[in-house]
Enzyme design. Structure first.
Site, PDB file in Angstrom:
ATOM      1  N   LYS A   1      26.229 -29.267   5.465  1.00  0.00           N
ATOM      2  CA  LYS A   1      27.392 -28.808   4.355  1.00  0.00           C
ATOM      3  C   LYS A   1      28.734 -29.367   5.371  1.00  0.00           C
ATOM      4  O   LYS A   1      28.847 -28.402   6.149  1.00  0.00           O
ATOM      5  CB  LYS A   1      27.238 -27.718   4.101  1.00  0.00           C
ATOM      6  CG  LYS A   1      26.413 -26.519   2.854  1.00  0.00           C
ATOM      7  CD  LYS A   1      26.049 -27.914   1.736  1.00  0.00           C
ATOM      8  CE  LYS A   1      25.071 -27.070   1.310  1.00  0.00           C
ATOM      9  NZ  LYS A   1      24.827 -28.193  -0.500  1.00  0.00           N
TER      10      LYS A   1
ATOM     11  N   ASP B   1      26.683 -32.874   2.454  1.00  0.00           N
ATOM     12  CA  ASP B   1      27.140 -32.685   0.851  1.00  0.00           C
ATOM     13  C   ASP B   1      28.542 -31.708   1.015  1.00  0.00           C
ATOM     14  O   ASP B   1      28.971 -30.415   1.842  1.00  0.00           O
ATOM     15  CB  ASP B   1      25.800 -32.152   0.729  1.00  0.00           C
ATOM     16  CG  ASP B   1      25.648 -31.572  -1.318  1.00  0.00           C
ATOM     17  OD1 ASP B   1      26.469 -31.878  -1.130  1.00  0.00           O
ATOM     18  OD2 ASP B   1      25.532 -30.532  -1.157  1.00  0.00           O
TER      19      ASP B   1
ATOM     20  N   GLU C   1      26.895 -36.945  -0.132  1.00  0.00           N
ATOM     21  CA  GLU C   1      26.064 -36.559  -1.761  1.00  0.00           C
ATOM     22  C   GLU C   1      27.537 -35.229  -2.042  1.00  0.00           C
ATOM     23  O   GLU C   1      28.418 -34.776  -1.593  1.00  0.00           O
ATOM     24  CB  GLU C   1      25.688 -35.040  -0.920  1.00  0.00           C
ATOM     25  CG  GLU C   1      25.132 -34.156  -2.579  1.00  0.00           C
ATOM     26  CD  GLU C   1      23.625 -34.183  -2.359  1.00  0.00           C
ATOM     27  OE1 GLU C   1      22.956 -34.256  -1.088  1.00  0.00           O
ATOM     28  OE2 GLU C   1      23.464 -32.143  -3.000  1.00  0.00           O
TER      29      GLU C   1
ATOM     30  N   GLU D   1      23.481 -33.906  -9.200  1.00  0.00           N
ATOM     31  CA  GLU D   1      23.396 -32.465  -9.317  1.00  0.00           C
ATOM     32  C   GLU D   1      23.926 -31.895 -10.652  1.00  0.00           C
ATOM     33  O   GLU D   1      23.456 -30.386 -11.199  1.00  0.00           O
ATOM     34  CB  GLU D   1      23.059 -31.605  -8.055  1.00  0.00           C
ATOM     35  CG  GLU D   1      24.551 -31.376  -7.381  1.00  0.00           C
ATOM     36  CD  GLU D   1      23.781 -29.824  -5.646  1.00  0.00           C
ATOM     37  OE1 GLU D   1      24.057 -30.855  -5.421  1.00  0.00           O
ATOM     38  OE2 GLU D   1      24.542 -29.590  -6.690  1.00  0.00           O
TER      39      GLU D   1
ATOM     40  N   ASP E   1      18.387 -32.582 -10.880  1.00  0.00           N
ATOM     41  CA  ASP E   1      17.551 -31.701 -10.682  1.00  0.00           C
ATOM     42  C   ASP E   1      16.711 -30.872 -11.615  1.00  0.00           C
ATOM     43  O   ASP E   1      16.918 -30.987 -12.909  1.00  0.00           O
ATOM     44  CB  ASP E   1      18.110 -30.643 -10.602  1.00  0.00           C
ATOM     45  CG  ASP E   1      17.994 -29.276  -9.731  1.00  0.00           C
ATOM     46  OD1 ASP E   1      17.978 -28.357  -9.180  1.00  0.00           O
ATOM     47  OD2 ASP E   1      16.933 -28.746 -10.573  1.00  0.00           O
TER      48      ASP E   1
ATOM     49  N   HIS F   1      17.343 -33.290  -6.827  1.00  0.00           N
ATOM     50  CA  HIS F   1      17.649 -32.163  -6.423  1.00  0.00           C
ATOM     51  C   HIS F   1      16.956 -30.819  -6.085  1.00  0.00           C
ATOM     52  O   HIS F   1      16.552 -30.745  -7.415  1.00  0.00           O
ATOM     53  CB  HIS F   1      19.262 -31.770  -6.784  1.00  0.00           C
ATOM     54  CG  HIS F   1      20.451 -30.390  -6.719  1.00  0.00           C
ATOM     55  ND1 HIS F   1      19.467 -29.393  -7.217  1.00  0.00           N
ATOM     56  CD2 HIS F   1      20.450 -29.834  -5.831  1.00  0.00           C
ATOM     57  CE1 HIS F   1      20.573 -28.076  -7.151  1.00  0.00           C
ATOM     58  NE2 HIS F   1      21.180 -28.287  -5.755  1.00  0.00           N
TER      59      HIS F   1
ATOM     60  N   GLU G   1      14.242 -32.460  -1.163  1.00  0.00           N
ATOM     61  CA  GLU G   1      15.148 -31.190  -0.072  1.00  0.00           C
ATOM     62  C   GLU G   1      14.031 -30.067  -0.593  1.00  0.00           C
ATOM     63  O   GLU G   1      14.191 -29.682  -1.402  1.00  0.00           O
ATOM     64  CB  GLU G   1      16.510 -31.336  -1.853  1.00  0.00           C
ATOM     65  CG  GLU G   1      16.555 -30.337  -1.704  1.00  0.00           C
ATOM     66  CD  GLU G   1      18.818 -30.168  -1.899  1.00  0.00           C
ATOM     67  OE1 GLU G   1      18.739 -30.716  -2.908  1.00  0.00           O
ATOM     68  OE2 GLU G   1      19.113 -30.045  -1.369  1.00  0.00           O
TER      69      GLU G   1
HETATM   70 CA    CA Z   1      24.310 -31.108  -3.044  1.00  0.00          CA
END
Ligand code: CA
Length: 377
Positions: free
Chosen positions: A166, A194, A220, A246, A269, A296, A330
């Site tokens: 992240k 991301d 991302e 996503e 997603d 996602h 993921e």
């Molecule tokens: Ca993400």
């Protein structure tokens, strides 16, 4: 086979310690499950990504339209709900609600014919899929430059061949964290970042230039999902592949994203973009545009199972290669007390590899006692 009942289940569990991504802290995990019953005794399960009480309200509102309908007519029922709400819900929680319904109907369809969903979606291209570890969130205390590389090295020791970090906490801090994680996992393990659309294009390009040297698998959600021009600018400025999607919905939303050539990797997603019916269509379209599809995934074992059923049928990213590059699962490694507890057989990885469930429907069974334990009354 007629639909006789549609029920929503809102689940919630507290966490032992809160964690953060670029825009918020979590101290609980929630889930919204959809249960559909039919007149021949089959039950299907689905899950909605998104704010649980809102998606539950959508599903509960839509349910009366579907009672008495043939559960096997998945495309027709999808179109019926979409058309009735088109003026009000082309994106967002309406489509997230519809996604959970659609997944539950596919679970029923697979059970009806005694085959896994992937067989009905076109047949499995693979029996297992490589998972990447989604983790490396921020904690309340301690030094991220110490705990992030430790956590990343742990995933490598478990056998994961790819991890996602992240970012979005400040450019200099992100660059330092990326460097520390890359040094901890070595050159052989893929590293993605991301930002959860924390940045604008100027900041995203600056971060991208600072971390390009660390061999980043993809960047991302560098910028907000509405900023298509920003995506294109980031993509043009960097050698890192750009991922996102996503926060996008349905074939119509992804059509516009694909036509704009804003992405290298699409991440719909399954529990948000329209369910299995719609995500198969989006996946086919991504292939036509030469855009990679890596779903996602963020939810309970139902979301993971639905994603695996779709992953089973996706073509490889390099369809004419003898050493094809395959889509990845993921696999959220953060604390989630509900995730596996509601399954009678947890979906686990073995050295970073996850088997695609091959039982009827989604290939999972729900533990009703665990469901009751987490259910918000
Ligand atoms: Ca993400």
């Amino acid at each position: 086979m007629k639909i006789t009942a549609i029920r929503t289940h809102i689940l919630q569990a507290g966490l032992s310690q809160p964690f953060a991504y670029s825009r918020a802290w979590y101290d609980t995990r929630t889930a919204m499950l959809v249960e559909i019953e039919t007149d021949d005794g089959l039950t299907g399960w689905g899950e909605c990504y998104g704010p649980a009480r809102m998606t539950a309200a959508v599903v509960d509102s839509v349910a009366p339209w579907l009672i008495g309908e043939d559960a096997l007519r998945t495309d027709v029922l999808w179109q019926t709900v979409y058309a009735r709400l088109r003026d009000h819900g082309q994106k967002g929680v309406v489509i997230q609600g519809l996604s959970g319904i659609d997944i539950a109907l596919w679970d029923i369809k697979g059970k009806r014919f005694g085959v896994p969903v992937h067989q009905l979606l076109g047949g499995a291209a693979r029996k297992t899929v490589q998972a990447y570890a989604t983790g490396l969130y921020r904690r309340r205390s301690a030094d991220p430059l110490k705990y992030l590389p430790e956590e990343a090295a742990g995933y490598a020791t478990e056998g994961f061949r790819a991890v996602k970090l992240k970012v979005g906490f400040g450019i200099e801090q992100d660059a330092a964290a990326t460097r520390a994680v890359r040094e901890a996992i070595g050159p052989e393990i893929a590293l993605m970042v991301d930002a959860n659309h924390a940045y604008d294009q100027v900041a995203a390009i600056r971060l991208g230039r600072l971390i390009e040297r660390y061999d980043i698998g993809w960047f991302e959600e560098p910028v907000p999902p509405e900023d298509i021009a920003g995506y294109r600018a980031v993509k043009a400025a960097l050698s890192i592949p750009i991922a996102g999607g996503e926060c996008e919905f349905t074939r119509f939303g992804f059509r516009d994203l694909f036509v704009s050539h804003a992405l290298d990797i699409a991440q719909p997603d399954t529990c948000a973009a329209g369910g299995l019916s719609e995500c198969k269509k989006i996946a086919d379209m991504s292939g036509a545009f030469g855009i990679r599809y890596n779903p996602h995934v963020w939810g309970t074992g139902i979301a993971i199972a639905a994603s695996l059923q779709l992953l089973a049928v996706l073509p490889s990213h390099t369809p004419t290669s003898l050493a094809p590059l395959e889509p990845m699962l993921e696999f959220d490694r953060t604390e989630h007390p509900i995730r596996q507890a509601i399954l009678t057989r947890p979906i686990e990885h073995n050295a970073g590899i996850v088997g695609i469930p091959d039982g009827p429907g989604l290939g999972i069974d729900i533990d009703r006692d665990a469901l009751a334990r987490f259910e918000v009354k």
